[in-house]
Design a protein around this motif. Structure first.
Motif, mmCIF file in Angstrom:
data_model
loop_
_atom_site.group_PDB
_atom_site.id
_atom_site.type_symbol
_atom_site.label_atom_id
_atom_site.label_comp_id
_atom_site.label_asym_id
_atom_site.label_seq_id
_atom_site.Cartn_x
_atom_site.Cartn_y
_atom_site.Cartn_z
ATOM 1 N N UNK A 31 24.688 1.672 11.708
ATOM 2 C CA UNK A 31 25.541 1.380 12.852
ATOM 3 C C UNK A 31 25.237 0.068 13.543
ATOM 4 N N UNK A 32 26.227 -0.456 14.256
ATOM 5 C CA UNK A 32 26.074 -1.512 15.264
ATOM 6 C C UNK A 32 25.844 -2.920 14.728
ATOM 7 N N UNK A 33 25.639 -3.091 13.394
ATOM 8 C CA UNK A 33 25.480 -4.460 12.891
ATOM 9 C C UNK A 33 26.753 -5.249 13.178
ATOM 10 N N UNK A 34 27.903 -4.587 12.968
ATOM 11 C CA UNK A 34 29.196 -5.238 13.182
ATOM 12 C C UNK A 34 29.500 -5.502 14.640
ATOM 13 N N UNK A 35 28.708 -4.952 15.528
ATOM 14 C CA UNK A 35 28.887 -5.205 16.967
ATOM 15 C C UNK A 35 27.954 -6.314 17.445
ATOM 16 N N UNK A 84 26.419 -14.475 6.936
ATOM 17 C CA UNK A 84 25.023 -14.887 6.771
ATOM 18 C C UNK A 84 24.136 -14.289 7.878
ATOM 19 N N UNK A 85 24.637 -14.342 9.118
ATOM 20 C CA UNK A 85 23.835 -13.827 10.236
ATOM 21 C C UNK A 85 23.635 -12.315 10.103
ATOM 22 N N UNK A 86 24.669 -11.609 9.668
ATOM 23 C CA UNK A 86 24.553 -10.159 9.460
ATOM 24 C C UNK A 86 23.502 -9.848 8.412
ATOM 25 N N UNK A 98 28.851 -16.210 21.244
ATOM 26 C CA UNK A 98 28.229 -17.003 22.300
ATOM 27 C C UNK A 98 27.855 -18.394 21.791
ATOM 28 N N UNK A 99 27.543 -18.476 20.498
ATOM 29 C CA UNK A 99 27.019 -19.730 19.952
ATOM 30 C C UNK A 99 28.117 -20.572 19.303
ATOM 31 N N UNK A 100 28.932 -19.961 18.439
ATOM 32 C CA UNK A 100 29.913 -20.753 17.685
ATOM 33 C C UNK A 100 31.327 -20.631 18.234
ATOM 34 N N UNK A 101 31.561 -19.764 19.227
ATOM 35 C CA UNK A 101 32.905 -19.617 19.776
ATOM 36 C C UNK A 101 33.691 -18.506 19.105
ATOM 37 N N UNK A 102 34.994 -18.467 19.398
ATOM 38 C CA UNK A 102 35.819 -17.327 19.005
ATOM 39 C C UNK A 102 36.555 -17.527 17.679
ATOM 40 N N UNK A 103 36.568 -18.771 17.189
ATOM 41 C CA UNK A 103 37.377 -19.087 16.020
ATOM 42 C C UNK A 103 36.945 -18.246 14.807
ATOM 43 N N UNK A 104 37.843 -17.400 14.316
ATOM 44 C CA UNK A 104 37.499 -16.516 13.200
ATOM 45 C C UNK A 104 37.165 -17.266 11.917
ATOM 46 N N UNK A 107 26.702 -11.864 19.403
ATOM 47 C CA UNK A 107 25.766 -12.974 19.616
ATOM 48 C C UNK A 107 26.356 -14.272 19.079
ATOM 49 N N UNK A 108 27.010 -14.191 17.900
ATOM 50 C CA UNK A 108 27.575 -15.402 17.300
ATOM 51 C C UNK A 108 28.649 -16.040 18.168
#
Lengths: 275, 338
Positions: B263-267, B290-292, B275-281, B272-273
């Motif tokens: 659970x929760x990896x997808x949350x 990669x971060x996951x 906050x760093x890279x913005x909302x652009x999918x 966190x990302x």
């Protein structure tokens, strides 16, 4: 030489399949009109008269049951959704509550129909977006989250996104509803400049008949899905016609400053001059 | 910074982080193996039967691979569900989709599928079917009211999750427990070493799911405008939603089939990302992959070393991280608009 109208409704009829309440709400019957390049056409009428239905028919979100919608002389049914989006841009009333993107990202979204196969926007797309933001005074806000903007800034950003589509027809759905006076004026000036200078046809759906009277070249009065009148504001804003459309007594006066008609509902303490 | 540059910078950084975590993960464990011996074994210079070879090549490497695949897949599934529902809390476990997939796997195991590659594929198919079933149920329950309201969606996810968990409990009670060996451990999310052919299958399914979501990343951005506006911009929204839905369900199903409902990896990772890279999918999907992977690999390394020689289920670690983030995001959503 007369240029083809940017939008042309020919005897368009539409009815939602489900009957809501007593009347087939939001349906329209046998409506014909056109929007010419550089013209501002206002669509007025009571709630659920079918104003938004016209907008949806114009973008192919809905298809007419009878009649035909043409965009620059091409039947809408022959155009794909991307081709329609390159010609017609819609400014919605609002964006979803939690719209998370920045102003710059929002405006760039308007470039989608000009390169739907690309994952990232081209240099040209960025240049168009930059110019549009410059025109609408948004350049300094490009990196700001949309959610942090004021009401007026939001409206400008949403219009800028539509302009980035470089449309031939700009359709605005109640653009001034959530705006205070200053931003209403800014919005009106922007729309006027677009039509006069760039020759964009504008379809303005509005509750605000006084704004419509000042801004629009022609008005279209809808009631219960029927076209009641189409013509210059002075003709359409007639107490008799409006009374029929809205089902109440209406007073039409003349603005002392602009000479435009001013409309308001007549209620019990209104002194009606009888001539 | 243009999205392409942001993507390249973030991706390079995250790949370095992932590599570092992988090295640590390879070096630590309940069996004490010298770093030099690990390197020797990985390079294939050690005796195949030696301790260092069995531990690193036989146990740690496949486990690292499974963690990378599962973590990347879950994070991308999270991004997909979040774009689809326009809600940053949507995630395979929160939406009950993981429970649906787990139910599918339990049914498949009762039917006797487990070991060979073909049987593992069958397991994944059942998991996918379970995921689709649960996600459809959530969708129907949540959209009964007009539109998708955030609270309704979360409640629907919880209810569907509880339903499938109960269904699993029923099946487990009815069947001889020995036939469902280790099912409790697996239900908490467990990255036991996966045999190589199955690992390849896992990789293929994950790649398919990521591709389904990544190719539509630009359209997913437009979906945030609302469906009607996206349609008016030329996006075929119905087909887009179906592809994303299937892609996210496939990723969830694959992970559950090979590693259990973690659970929760997808949350946590997309949150966190953002906050760093913005909302652009278009930036979010590849970086989440990669971060996951790095996040789950780190969590699994902790899970198998913190109480060595015994080990925790990795799902326990991710839930400990995920629950506070969930509460935080929920509360910040309630904050009235300025």
């Amino acid at each position: 030489m007369t240029r083809a109208p940017v939008a042309d409704f020919r005897r368009v009829t539409f009815g939602y399949s489900r009957v809501e309440g007593r009347r087939r709400a939001f349906a329209i019957t046998d409506v014909s009109f056109d929007v010419r390049p550089g013209e501002i056409l206002g669509v007025i009428g009571p709630n659920s008269a079918g104003k938004t239905t016209i907008l949806r028919l114009l973008t192919g979100v809905l298809e007419p049951a009878a009649g035909e919608v043409r965009i620059e002389d091409v039947p809408l049914a022959r155009l794909g959704s991307v081709e329609i989006a390159r010609r017609v841009a819609v400014v919605p009333q609002t964006l979803p509550e939690a719209f998370p993107f920045t102003v710059g990202e929002l405006v760039l979204m308007g470039r989608y129909p000009h390169g739907p196969g690309r994952l990232f926007e081209s240099e040209e797309d960025r240049e168009v977006a930059r110019r549009v933001m410059e025109e609408t005074g948004l350049l300094e806000l490009a990196g700001v989250a949309f959610a942090r903007l004021s009401g007026g800034e939001r409206q400008r950003a949403v219009i800028a996104r539509a302009l980035a589509q470089r449309p031939r027809l700009l359709a605005l759905d109640e653009p001034t509803t959530h705006l205070d006076l200053r931003y209403q004026a800014q919005c009106a000036e922007l729309v006027q400049r677009l039509s006069r200078e760039d020759g964009v046809g504008v379809l303005l759906i509005s509750h605000d008949m006084n704004l419509a009277a000042e801004l629009c070249d022609r008005l279209l009065l809808l009631a219960e899905g029927q076209l009641l009148a189409l013509g210059p504001p002075e003709e359409v804003l007639d107490p008799g016609l409006l009374g029929t459309a809205f089902g109440c007594a209406v007073v039409v006066e003349r603005s002392r400053t602009t000479g435009c008609p001013v409309v308001r509902a007549a209620w019990s303490n209104t002194v009606v001059e009888r001539g | 910074m243009s999205p392409v540059r942001r993507l390249l910078v973030a991706l390079t950084t995250l790949l370095a982080v992932l590599a570092a975590v992988a090295v640590v993960s390879l070096l630590v464990g309940s069996a004490a193996v010298e770093p030099a011996a690990v390197l020797w074994a990985v390079l294939g210079r050690a005796e195949p039967e030696s301790l260092e070879s069995v531990v690193t090549v036989g146990l740690r490497l496949p486990r690292i691979a499974a963690a990378i695949l599962a973590g990347g897949a879950l994070a991308v599934a999270g991004v997909g569900f979040q774009a689809l529902t326009r809600n940053p809390l949507a995630e395979p476990a929160v939406l009950g989709v993981s429970s649906g997939a787990a139910f599918g796997v339990v049914i498949a195991q009762v039917l006797g599928l487990s070991a060979t590659v073909l049987e593992t594929l069958g397991l994944a198919v059942f998991a996918f079917a379970g995921a689709v079933l649960a996600a459809t149920a959530v969708w129907i329950v949540a959209s009964a009211q007009r539109g998708l309201v955030i609270q309704t969606l979360l409640l629907a996810g919880v209810i569907v999750g509880i339903f499938f968990s109960s269904a699993i409990a029923v099946v487990v009670s009815l069947v001889d427990v020995n036939r469902l060996g280790g099912v409790i451990h697996w239900l908490l999310g467990n990255l036991a070493p996966v045999p190589r052919p199955s690992l390849a299958l896992f990789a293929a399914l994950a790649a398919l799911g990521v591709w389904l979501i990544a190719r539509d990343a630009r359209e997913l951005n437009l979906l945030a405008l609302g469906e009607e506006t996206a349609t008016q911009l030329g996006v075929a929204t119905e087909r887009l939603k179906l592809r994303i839905f299937l892609g996210a369900a496939l990723l969830t199903g694959a992970v559950v089939a090979f590693a259990g409902p973690i659970g929760f990896v997808g949350l946590v990772v997309p949150h966190v990302l953002r906050r760093i890279v913005g909302e652009d999918n278009r930036v979010l999907v590849p970086t989440a992959l990669v971060a996951g992977a790095a996040f789950l690999l780190g969590a699994d390394t902790i899970a198998r070393t913190v109480i060595a020689p015994a080990e925790l289920s990795v799902g326990v670690i991710t839930s400990f991280c995920g629950a506070p983030v969930f509460v935080y995001v929920l509360r910040s959503q309630r904050r009235p608009a300025p």
